[in-house]
Design an enzyme around this catalytic site. Structure first.
Site, PDB file in Angstrom:
ATOM      1  N   CYS A 122      -6.226   3.133  -1.891  1.00 36.64           N
ATOM      2  CA  CYS A 122      -5.843   1.718  -1.584  1.00 36.64           C
ATOM      3  C   CYS A 122      -5.450   1.512  -0.003  1.00 36.64           C
ATOM      4  CB  CYS A 122      -4.727   1.258  -2.453  1.00 36.64           C
ATOM      5  SG  CYS A 122      -5.357   1.496  -4.378  1.00 36.64           S
ATOM      6  N   CYS A 145      -9.937   2.115  16.080  1.00 38.69           N
ATOM      7  CA  CYS A 145      -9.735   1.497  14.762  1.00 38.69           C
ATOM      8  C   CYS A 145      -8.415   1.681  14.095  1.00 38.69           C
ATOM      9  CB  CYS A 145     -10.935   2.466  13.780  1.00 38.69           C
ATOM     10  SG  CYS A 145     -10.426   4.309  13.625  1.00 38.69           S
TER      11      CYS A 145
HETATM   12  N1  LIG Z   1       0.788  14.888  -7.446  1.00 38.56           N
HETATM   13  C1  LIG Z   1       1.658  13.863  -7.688  1.00 38.56           C
HETATM   14  N2  LIG Z   1       3.059  13.866  -8.035  1.00 38.56           N
HETATM   15  C2  LIG Z   1       3.841  12.863  -8.034  1.00 38.56           C
HETATM   16  N3  LIG Z   1       3.275  11.406  -7.713  1.00 38.56           N
HETATM   17  C3  LIG Z   1       2.150  11.442  -7.438  1.00 38.56           C
HETATM   18  C4  LIG Z   1       1.123  12.404  -7.171  1.00 38.56           C
HETATM   19  N4  LIG Z   1       0.093  12.149  -6.698  1.00 38.56           N
HETATM   20  C5  LIG Z   1       0.144  10.956  -6.488  1.00 38.56           C
HETATM   21  N5  LIG Z   1       1.441  10.286  -6.905  1.00 38.56           N
HETATM   22  C6  LIG Z   1       1.889   8.947  -7.213  1.00 38.56           C
HETATM   23  O1  LIG Z   1       1.213   8.070  -7.561  1.00 38.56           O
HETATM   24  C7  LIG Z   1       1.410   6.851  -7.145  1.00 38.56           C
HETATM   25  C8  LIG Z   1      -0.066   6.298  -7.065  1.00 38.56           C
HETATM   26  O2  LIG Z   1       0.154   4.701  -6.758  1.00 38.56           O
HETATM   27  P1  LIG Z   1      -0.893   3.795  -6.014  1.00 38.56           P
HETATM   28  O3  LIG Z   1      -2.159   4.072  -6.032  1.00 38.56           O
HETATM   29  O4  LIG Z   1      -0.370   2.407  -6.157  1.00 38.56           O
HETATM   30  O5  LIG Z   1      -0.594   4.315  -4.729  1.00 38.56           O
HETATM   31  P2  LIG Z   1       0.723   4.491  -3.433  1.00 38.56           P
HETATM   32  O6  LIG Z   1       0.660   5.832  -2.720  1.00 38.56           O
HETATM   33  O7  LIG Z   1       1.943   3.737  -3.745  1.00 38.56           O
HETATM   34  O8  LIG Z   1       0.121   3.301  -2.280  1.00 38.56           O
HETATM   35  P3  LIG Z   1      -0.342   3.237  -0.821  1.00 38.56           P
HETATM   36  O9  LIG Z   1      -1.593   4.046  -0.937  1.00 38.56           O
HETATM   37  O10 LIG Z   1      -0.537   1.614  -0.483  1.00 38.56           O
HETATM   38  O11 LIG Z   1       0.681   3.858  -0.124  1.00 38.56           O
HETATM   39  C9  LIG Z   1       2.140   6.920  -5.690  1.00 38.56           C
HETATM   40  O12 LIG Z   1       3.312   6.424  -5.977  1.00 38.56           O
HETATM   41  C10 LIG Z   1       2.194   8.338  -5.475  1.00 38.56           C
HETATM   42  O13 LIG Z   1       3.546   8.940  -4.768  1.00 38.56           O
END
Ligand SMILES: Nc1ncnc2c1ncn2[C@@H]1O[C@H](COP(=O)(O)OP(=O)(O)OP(=O)(O)O)[C@@H](O)[C@H]1O
Length: 459
Positions: free
Chosen positions: A239, A412
């Site tokens: 995202c 970029c």
């Molecule tokens: N292995 C993991 N353990 C715990 N949380 C996880 C793990 N992998 C991903 N996450 C969490 O899953 C969530 C996915 O949310 P989302 O796709 O909306 O992305 P985001 O990381 O909050 O957003 P952005 O990429 O805009 O910073 C995130 O809050 C991320 O921290």
């Protein structure tokens, strides 16, 4: 003298007001941080979830509108109350999912995320508010879910799901929802669910599209049956690279909640071996049948080679916490730092700054005097863009009035596409376009914002 005393008294009054306002803010913050929930930073054994034998009058009032549905009824509601669900990721998908599961009366909700709330999360991560910035997402989500329904047991885990803790955690829950945003976590959650025999309700959302399926459920395939080999890390968009309209993960997270509720209440899901695809642009859902469970699958097949959790970051070639991937495609002498570029600007050295981001990003912010030609246009050798580039190089040559190669610095967002653009331009230099000296600006505009100009927007 009297005047001085008066002015000092006025200053003192002002400062007292400021102190009072700060004290109020502090106490509000302390309240929201300590509101009843204990934050788990490691996995602990949970007491078994108590099964409700009957609904209370309050339950009947609270859930009356869904109790009226023959598909749910009293038994379905009782089934919900004895089901525990682990939500992996409290972001764009996890927030709406947790919200609807709490509202529907799920028994126990484990909310897991290693990250903290940021301003750029709020357009889609609807359980968090402005006041939660900097707070653990798991705690913020659990507090919000509890405000909605205090009868649901919410357990916030502020930790990263890993090969070390996944089995211990997942074994304590009935259903798992994958709301994460990266490939190693998808394989990890899948394998842990297969090894513990738990259904996995999985979704994803990017730009204007979403997908959902249920793995490892009613004889259907697991994630590895469909994707035995991870994609090359450089082909995966998230995202923060590709963008997402907040409503899209909202819809997909609600869809996940629906499938969890159907499984938990006993109706069952029809999304096993089915991939549901949502296209927000056309406002259309499509569903395709997936390949069945594979006898040769490495984890759920007849002779599995994966019998315990492995190192998923090595397997996938990327880390679960990689918010932005940094490629290293060019040798050092073909790259300059943002500090080098600042000094080129300060000394007014003639050059061309080529911004290779898509136009939509250039409209958000850009450096002055840059020429925008998106990487895709360079790769496709779009005639009008190549002509424009040629014109600017000719102007630069006239300005330089020498026979050296005109310098082109490519920028970029993060310094990945700019390196690819340097490679494309290198190939073109001297044949398709006039001979140029082309270099990439390391770390791109986000490095510029962090190291040179703090007023430059970070997006
Ligand atoms: N292995 C993991 N353990 C715990 N949380 C996880 C793990 N992998 C991903 N996450 C969490 O899953 C969530 C996915 O949310 P989302 O796709 O909306 O992305 P985001 O990381 O909050 O957003 P952005 O990429 O805009 O910073 C995130 O809050 C991320 O921290």
């Amino acid at each position: 003298m009297a005047q001085e005393v008066c002015s000092l008294k006025a200053q003192l009054k002002e400062q007292e007001k400021e102190i009072a306002a700060l004290k109020k803010k502090l106490s509000q913050l302390e309240k929201s941080h300590t509101s009843a929930l204990e934050l788990h930073d490691k996995v602990r054994p949970l007491t078994p979830l108590k099964a409700k034998l009957a609904l209370s009058n309050e339950d009947i009032m609270r859930y009356s509108r869904q109790l009226l549905l023959p598909e749910l009824g009293v038994q379905g509601q009782l089934n919900l109350s004895k089901t525990s669900v682990l939500v992996v990721g409290c972001g764009g998908l996890g927030c709406p999912l947790a919200q609807y599961l709490a509202a529907a009366g799920i028994g126990r909700l484990g909310l897991l995320d290693y990250d903290e709330v940021e301003l750029s999360n709020l357009h889609r991560q609807v359980l968090h508010g402005e006041e939660n910035q900097g707070q653990a997402k798991a705690l913020s989500a659990a507090n919000a879910a509890r405000r909605l329904n205090s009868t649901v047991e919410c357990i916030p885990y502020h930790l990263q799901l890993s090969s070390e803790n996944a089995l211990q955690l997942i074994q304590q829950y009935d259903i798992v929802a994958d709301c994460s945003d990266n490939v190693p976590t998808r394989y990890l959650v899948n394998d842990a669910c297969v090894l513990s025999g738990k259904p996995l309700v999985s979704a994803s959302a990017l730009r204007m599209e979403g997908q959902l399926t249920v793995y490892n459920y009613s004889g259907g395939p697991c994630y590895r049956c469909l994707y035995p080999v991870p994609p090359p890390p450089e082909t995966v968009t998230n995202c923060s690279d590709g963008g997402v309209l907040g409503v899209v993960p909202g819809i997909m997270g609600c869809f996940q909640a629906l499938e969890v509720i159907k499984i938990a209440s006993g109706q069952g899901s029809s999304c096993s071996q089915q991939l549901v695809m949502f296209d927000a642009q056309d406002a259309r859902f499509r569903s395709i049948k997936l390949r069945p469970k594979q006898a040769g699958c490495a984890v759920c097949g007849e002779n599995p080679s994966v019998t315990k959790l492995v190192d998923y970051e090595s397997f996938c070639g990327s880390a679960a916490t990689d918010k932005c991937r940094k490629l290293n495609l060019l040798p050092r002498d073909q790259r300059i730092t943002v500090q080098d570029y600042q000094s080129i600007m300060d000394k007014a050295v003639p050059h061309l700054l080529l911004d290779v981001r898509p136009l939509v990003e250039v409209e958000i912010c850009h450096l002055p005097f840059s020429l925008n030609i998106p990487l895709s246009s360079l790769e496709e050798r779009k005639t009008e863009h190549i002509q424009l580039f040629q014109e600017r190089i000719s102007q630069l040559k006239q300005q330089m009035a020498g026979d050296c190669r005109p310098p082109v610095y490519v920028i970029c967002k993060l310094g990945n596409d700019s390196q690819k653009a340097v490679q494309v331009l290198e190939k073109m230099s001297g044949s398709e376009v006039d001979s140029i000296m082309v270099k990439d600006i390391c770390g791109g505009l986000m490095a510029w914002a962090q190291k040179i100009d703090p007023t430059f927007p970070q997006y």
